[in-house]
Every structure is written in C-alpha cells, then in structure tokens.
Design an enzyme around this catalytic site. Structure first.
Site: not given
Ligand code: B12
Lengths: 530, 245
Positions: B124-126
């Site tokens: 998600m955070k990348g």
C-alpha cells in the site's frame, strides 16, 4: 568520551521514566525465561563442560547428546555427560570421540548426585580458568597498548566465505588502522539448529561461524596486533538458533565482541520469541562472564522502516535490550547498543536529525560502548555519492563520541567489500577523526534549535511507545508488529519445539556457576548501572 | 554514430580506473599497473595514485585513453516501459480496456530474505511517495514476502488465477539469482503456466535485457516504482487480448 552535561537538554526524569517502562516490559518476559531452558542452552552447557567434535557426517557431539536426551532435556543434559565421564572414567576428549562413534550416554545408570556435583565442579573450574585467562590476556594486551578505549573504534567486516581469504583481508584492514574485525556469517547460518564443525571455505555472503574458524582468525589478528602494537578485536555473531552455543565458543576462543540482540532473531529471522528470549539470557550471561562486549541490532529496524518516522523504535529497543542485558548480569560497559545513520539523503536537514539522534543515544547511554552503523539502505550504485554520505557519517560518529563505528563501504549497494573498498573507508574515517579531533568540545546547540527539539521529540515518542508496549505486553506487541513493522505470532517461528519448561530438579552447573559469578538473583533487578 | 568516452574534449576516449594488484607498493608495482592498463587497451595511461593495502596488495587509480569506439546505432535495448502511466491512468486503462480487476502475485524468492524491494512495488505505502500495487483499485495484489520457494509462488499464483507474477531478486552473489530465476521459468513451463500469466522480475542488478534472456516478459532495475510495473502488465495483457504481438 562521556559528555558532562546534556547538550540537547534532555529531561533526566523522562529518561528515568523510559528506563522504568523498559524494566516493567522486561519483567514478565524474564519470569518466563527463568522457568525455561532450550535445546541450545543445554548444548552450550555441554560445550562449556567439554563436549566438542562431530561425527564423520558433521553432526556435532553436543547435538548427538541432545538427541539422546530427548525429553530428558527439561531436567538438564549436563548430568548425563558428567555421569558418563565418571562411569567411563574418561577425559572429555576421549568421551567425545566415543559419542561421535555412536556411544549413547543416557543409557548409563545415574550415579549419586554428590559425585556428579564433584565432577561438575572440576569441569566448571577448568572452564572458568580458561575464560578468566582469556579475559586477563585481553586486558593485559589492551593495557600494554594504551589502555583506554579510543573513540570511535574502527570496525570493518570481512565476508569472503573462505576463512583463509578472510584472514588476508582482515590482516590488511588491521594493518591500515581497523581496530575491530567482524567476520560476517554465511547467509542462513542463523537458521541452523547446530554449529558446524571445523575450518570452512565455502560460505555465501559470509563465512560459517565455527570454533575452528574463530581460532584461525584469533591467531591471525593476534599476529597482526603484535606487529602493529595494537590489540585487534574480533567479532562474530551469537544470533540465530544457537545464540548460547556461539557465545560459549566465543568465550572459549577469546572473541572480544559478539552480536547479540534480544529481539533480532524474532523479527528478522522469524525465530520463535520464547526461544530467542530464553536463549539471549543464557548467551548474555556467558558474554558477561567472558567480558565480551555485545552489539545489539537496532540498525536493522531502519532498513524496513523509515529512519525519521521510526527513530523512537530504535531507542525503545535499546532500552529493552539494556534491561535484558542488566538482567543477565551484564555491566553497561559491555553493552554496545546499536543505532544507525539511515535517513533518506534527500530529506532536508536530514544530517541535523542524524546528528541529534546519535548525540541523544550518547547522552542517554553515557557508559555504554555504543555501536553506530553507517548508511546502507540509501546507498546506491553511485559510489561517489555513497563515499560522501560515509564522510558525513564519520563526522557524526566522531562528533558525538560513538564507541564502535562500523565503517560504511562505498560499494554497499553492489557487493560485499573488496579489499580496496575497506582501504578507502578506513582512509576516510581516519581523515575525519583526525581533522575534527577537538570538535566535540567546541560546540553547543541552541536550546530550541532543530537538533534539541528533534531529540526531545524522539524521547517523547519512545515513552509513548514503551507505555503502549507495556500495556499490551511485549509478546503481544511483537505479535502486532510494533517493532520494525514485522508481525510474529508467539507460537510461530523456528525453534519453538526446542523450548522446555524446566522440570523439578532441573540441574545445570554452568548456569549455577554463571548466576553466582554474575550475582544474578542476589541483588534486585533494578535498573542499576553496572 | 561512433561514440567514445568523453573526458574533456570530444572523442578523447578518457576513462578513469581503479583496481588492486597483488604486489607490494613500489615503483615497479606502479609500472606494472601502467602496463596492465595498457594491456586492457588504454594508451597514455597515467597511474595517478598508488596506496599500499598491505605488504602484498596495492591499490591504484589510473587514467587512460582509448581508441575503441562503438557504433551507437547498432546498440539494441528496449525498456519494458518507455512512457509510464500514473496510478490513476493505469486504473482507467484497466477499466476501459480490460474491464476486470487484475490479479498480481509477488515474492522475493529462493533463499533471498530481502523484502524492501518487493514491498516498495506491492505494499500500500509504496516507495518514495509512489503508491504500491495494493493501493490500485483495479489491481488485486498478493505479496507473499521473502524466501518463498518457486513451487510455492507458482502454486499460489495458479490458485488465485494470477495475471502476472512478480519476482524480486536482490542477492546476486555467485549468480544465485540466475539459477533461481531459471528454475522458476522451467517450472512454469513444465506446469504449462507460461502462457497463462506474465512473469516479471526486478532487483538492483536486473534489467529488461537480462530478464528477456532468461525467458521473462520484463525486467526492472533500480528506481522502479509500482506504476512502471502496472503500466507494463496492463498494456501487455491488453496487447495479448486484442491479439497484437
Ligand atoms: C536492507 C538490507 C538487508 C536487510 C533486509 C531487510 C529486509 N527485510 O529486506 C537484512 C539486514 C536482513 C539483510 C540481510 C542480508 N543481506 Co542485505 N542488504 C540490505 C541493503 C542495505 C538494502 C536493500 C534495500 O532494502 N534496498 C532498498 C530497496 C527499495 O531497493 P531494491 O531492493 O533495489 O528494490 C528496488 C529495485 O531493485 C526494484 N525491485 C526490487 N525487487 C523488485 C521486484 C519487481 C517485480 C520489480 C518490478 C522491481 C523490483 O524496485 C525497488 C524499488 O525501486 C543492501 C545494500 C543496498 N544498499 O542495496 C544489502 C545487500 C543487498 N545485502 C547483501 C547481503 C550479502 C546480505 C546477506 C547475505 C548478509 C549475510 N551474510 O547475512 C543477508 C541475506 C540473507 C538472505 N538470506 O537473503 C548484499 C548482496 C550482495 C550481492 N550482490 O549479492 C548487499 C548488496 C549488501 C552488500 N554490499 O553486501 N540485508
């Protein structure tokens, strides 16, 4: 080395509060530890009583004995080994050979406990003499070459996979000014539930930690040390599934430092948490008895988490590591608590944060030989920029009086260090250390400046986090990913089946000896400074 | 177009070198370094720095000039993606052209324990303010973590009917990554999965050319973000669907 007053204006009561929280966090875990043993603790005990060697297929004698004991391990393996020494009237070396050839020592009827205790006393005395001899030798060598620990000591790694190539590189580095040589372990050794035997030449990304390899490197560094007129310290890893056994080997072969973290194995190697907590305690008692400085692994948190956002996890872990180490009878002067220079180089004022955090660690742990780790995560194929980053790291290291400085390599993102990479790293560090020798005493910081505020913020966040960990309990905190953003279930991970509740009548003469020597259990486990 | 290294004048062919020779530092050693650089094809070699690493090793910095040129027009290399779409554009593209969610499975395989690279692409955070695939509404992403055996990765991919499998390889010492990547392709072929899903590999020592040589659909190196991979996968699947090659 130790700053007289806080340049960052950190609040003493807050620091005390954080320590108190760490003590509360460690207490219930320590209760578990005290009631348990593990298969590797039993093997370490056997090693310290003289068990050594391996079968022709490489199965170590301590492992053979442990499998013979099977469920009896919960009562302690030592009595069977001691009993066999008595019954067979053999020296440990003779008995080891017979065990390697197939002798099952659990089949002998146990003689009376009095005789076993006498035999134990003899074996423990021999072990104590050897370890004390190592400590005395190290101390006299250090005293002869200047005594006090210079700051920072230069630490480099060798990692060729071949102990004989490691020797060449280690000797070259020591000749150029390295004070400490760490032999990196081969990948995945930490997951072996035994310690390989003999000299090895085929590691991968590192070299097997074996007692023979320890001996080979020790002799090489002693040789270079006497040529250079400096004592060169040797480091290896007692992490993984064999923490106490490798600690035992290190004590016997005069290693000077060992990587030993109370939670690293759980978080980064997926080793069961009960296993690691129990093992770290026993291994740290051995480290303490042998006057070996431990290096904890907080730097690793910052490889998976952001170094600004999660700076407080480093301090929280340092405090927990400190408390567990105190519990194992370790004085502060042996606690090389870890931290790292891992802030994104793109971040504006990142250097100020690094500087503040490193100084904060120094001020909170004034008597501890802090281990400072270089940039790794943001090192890239641009070796020139990497070299510049390492220079700033060297600057912070010197400017904050770090004790053990693991030098950054310009080729960090590419390969394990080439001979010339280490040379360039040492040259850089020596330059920086010398050119700014008096810097630390020259500067003070603004009370409300970026650095002072940063350090205060990290301390506040640490207290917040520790309060949260205390509320949940350390086991649950790890389960929910509070450290390194990695979640580990309490009954998961490797090595859980090697944890035993101590049976009534549990007998371990090495443990008894260590606890007595280190005065564990005799004084309250307060956050006393050792 | 014939090209040569540029130091300070067009076509001067200037190159900077540094290396270590297993000899004691002395005048003869420096001469040896000069001759050695000459043997490599450099002329006007200048050994500007020599430092003893020990009694037996010397480190050199040298400059040399080369006559060797290269015809740039004959160099072939294709990036996996040239013009990368943004996250939103990728989602629109999938919605309009593929009209269903894509399933992507990723892992760092073999004995490799490095998770940061595959997490940068998938979580998600990348990474570096670029969201990972888990954040893409039109992508269902499964990150299996590190030290995942090839068999396990493929059986998982089959189970969730993956459109693409992403493999991360960070450790390259002694070419372990080549062995491991080859094994995965062979397994995929043996299990007849090769036509079913795209195989994509990434890592700091990986590029598109290497990936193609090993039988992968694409390869990504340092500085990759999720949108690069997402763009590639979406376009490639669209190409396949519409029968283009
Ligand atoms: C962090 C780190 C670790 C951490 C890993 C923590 C974790 N959970 O990941 C720890 C401490 C555990 C570790 C362990 C080891 N490490 Co390490 N580690 C690193 C380090 C410092 C940074 C890697 C990193 O996180 N980079 C940041 C990410 C974002 O970059 P990246 O991985 O390149 O990913 C990007 C691209 O490559 C690409 N990408 C990557 N994967 C994929 C996949 C796909 C599908 C796509 C599209 C793109 C893509 O996109 C990403 C984002 O742009 C590097 C050095 C370095 N600076 O590279 C060494 C390094 C990779 N490690 C190395 C080694 C040798 C080891 C050990 C073997 C050491 C040992 N003896 O124990 C062990 C390995 C154990 C094992 N079984 O694998 C060597 C590898 C040498 C080589 N060339 O083979 C390096 C280069 C360090 C060195 N110089 O020695 N390591």
């Amino acid at each position: 080395m130790t700053p007289v007053k806080s340049k960052l204006g950190l609040s003493k009561p807050k620091i005390a509060k954080a320590r108190e929280l760490a003590a509360d966090i460690a207490a219930p875990v320590q209760e578990f530890i005290d009631g348990h043993t593990t298969v590797t603790i039993e093997r370490a005990t056997l090693r310290l009583l003289g068990a050594d060697g391996a079968t022709s297929d490489g199965v170590p004698v301590p492992n053979l004995i442990a499998s013979q004991c099977a469920d009896k391990l919960s009562g302690g393996a030592a009595r069977y080994y001691l009993n066999a020494l008595i019954k067979q009237d053999r020296t440990p070396a003779e008995l080891n050979k017979e065990i390697a050839c197939g002798l099952d020592i659990t089949k002998f009827e146990l003689t009376d406990l009095g005789r076993i205790r006498n035999k134990a006393e003899e074996a423990v005395k021999g072990m104590d003499a050897r370890i004390a001899g190592n400590v005395a030798h190290r101390n006299s060598e250090l005293a002869r070459n200047g005594g006090a620990m210079k700051s920072p000591l230069i630490y480099v790694i060798v990692a060729t996979g071949n102990i004989y190539e490691d020797v060449k590189q280690a000797q070259a580095a020591a000749g150029e000014g390295a004070d400490i040589i760490a032999v990196i372990r081969t990948t995945a050794q930490s997951l072996l539930d035994y310690v390989p035997y003999g000299a090895t030449t085929e590691g991968f990304g590192g070299t097997y930690a074996t007692q023979e390899n320890f001996r080979i490197m020790r002799a090489a560094l002693d040789e270079t040390g006497s040529k250079e007129g400096r004592y060169i310290r040797l480091v290896n890893y007692c992490s993984g599934l064999c923490m106490p056994e490798i600690a035992a080997m290190g004590a016997l072969e005069r290693l000077d430092m060992m990587l030993n973290d109370s939670m690293y194995g759980i978080l980064f190697r997926d080793i069961n948490m009960y296993r690691t907590f129990t093992d770290q305690f026993f291994s740290r008692m051995i480290n303490s008895a042998a006057d070996i400085i431990i290096n904890t692994g907080e730097d690793n948190y910052l490889t998976t988490s952001d170094a600004v956002e999660k700076a407080h996890t480093v301090l929280a872990s340092q405090l927990i590591n400190e408390k567990f180490a105190f519990n194992a009878g370790m004085p502060a002067r042996l606690m090389g608590l870890g931290h790292a220079y891992e802030i994104d180089p793109e971040l504006k004022n990142g250097f100020l944060y690094e500087y503040a955090q490193a100084l904060m660690a120094r001020e909170i742990f004034p008597d501890h030989p802090l281990k400072y780790m270089p940039p790794t995560k943001f090192m890239t194929g641009d070796i020139f920029k990497g070299y510049a980053m390492n220079t700033l790291f060297n600057f912070v290291s010197r400017a904050t009086g770090q004790s053990i400085e693991l030098l950054g390599m310009l080729t960090e993102a590419i390969h394990t260090p080439y001979l010339q990479d280490r040379h360039l790293a040492i040259e850089n560090a020596l330059y920086v250390h010398n050119t700014m020798a008096g810097f630390m005493d020259e500067v003070e910081f603004k009370k409300e400046g970026v650095m002072a505020r940063r350090a205060r913020q990290v301390l506040d966040e640490t207290i917040e986090m520790l309060s949260d960990v205390k509320r949940r309990g350390l086991f649950s905190a790890i389960e929910t990913g509070m450290f390194a953003e990695i979640k580990r279930p309490r009954d998961g991970g490797k090595g859980f089946d090697g944890v035993y509740e101590k049976a009534p009548g549990y007998y371990n003469p090495v443990e008894d000896f260590l606890k007595k020597k280190l005065e564990i259990g005799r004084r309250p486990r307060a956050a006393s400074r050792g | 177009m014939l090209i040569k290294p540029y130091g300070d004048t067009s076509g001067d062919g200037a190159v900077q070198l540094s290396f270590t020779l297993p000899v004691k530092n002395c005048g003869r050693a420096k001469e040896a370094a000069r001759l050695y650089a000459q043997k490599l094809g450099f002329h006007k070699v200048d050994v500007v720095h020599a430092a003893a690493l020990s009694e037996e090793f010397t480190f050199f910095v040298a400059y040399g000039k080369t006559e060797v040129g290269l015809d740039y027009d004959k160099v072939e290399y294709a990036e996996a993606v040239n013009d990368c779409m943004s996250m939103d554009a990728v989602n629109e593209f999938i919605k309009t052209h593929l009209r269903r969610k894509l399933v992507i499975v990723g892992a760092c395989t073999g004995t490799d324990a490095h998770t940061v690279g595959i997490d940068a692409i998938m979580n998600m955070k990348g990474y570096n303010h670029h969201f990972g695939l888990e954040r893409y509404p039109m992508i269902e992403a499964f990150n299996l973590g590190s030290q995942v055996p090839n068999e396990k990765l493929l059986s998982y991919a089959r189970q969730v009917k993956a459109d693409a499998v992403l493999v991360s390889q960070i450790v390259t010492q002694k070419d372990v990554h080549i062995k491991n990547l080859t094994e995965l392709v062979e397994l995929a072929e043996a299990e007849k999965l090769r036509g079913e899903m795209l195989l994509v590999v990434g890592g700091p020592r990986v590029n598109n050319k290497l990936a193609k040589e090993l039988g992968y659909d694409a390869g990504f190196g340092p500085g990759t973000y999720a949108e690069h991979v997402a763009t590639f996968v979406a376009r490639k699947l669209h190409e396949r669907m519409s029968g283009k090659k």
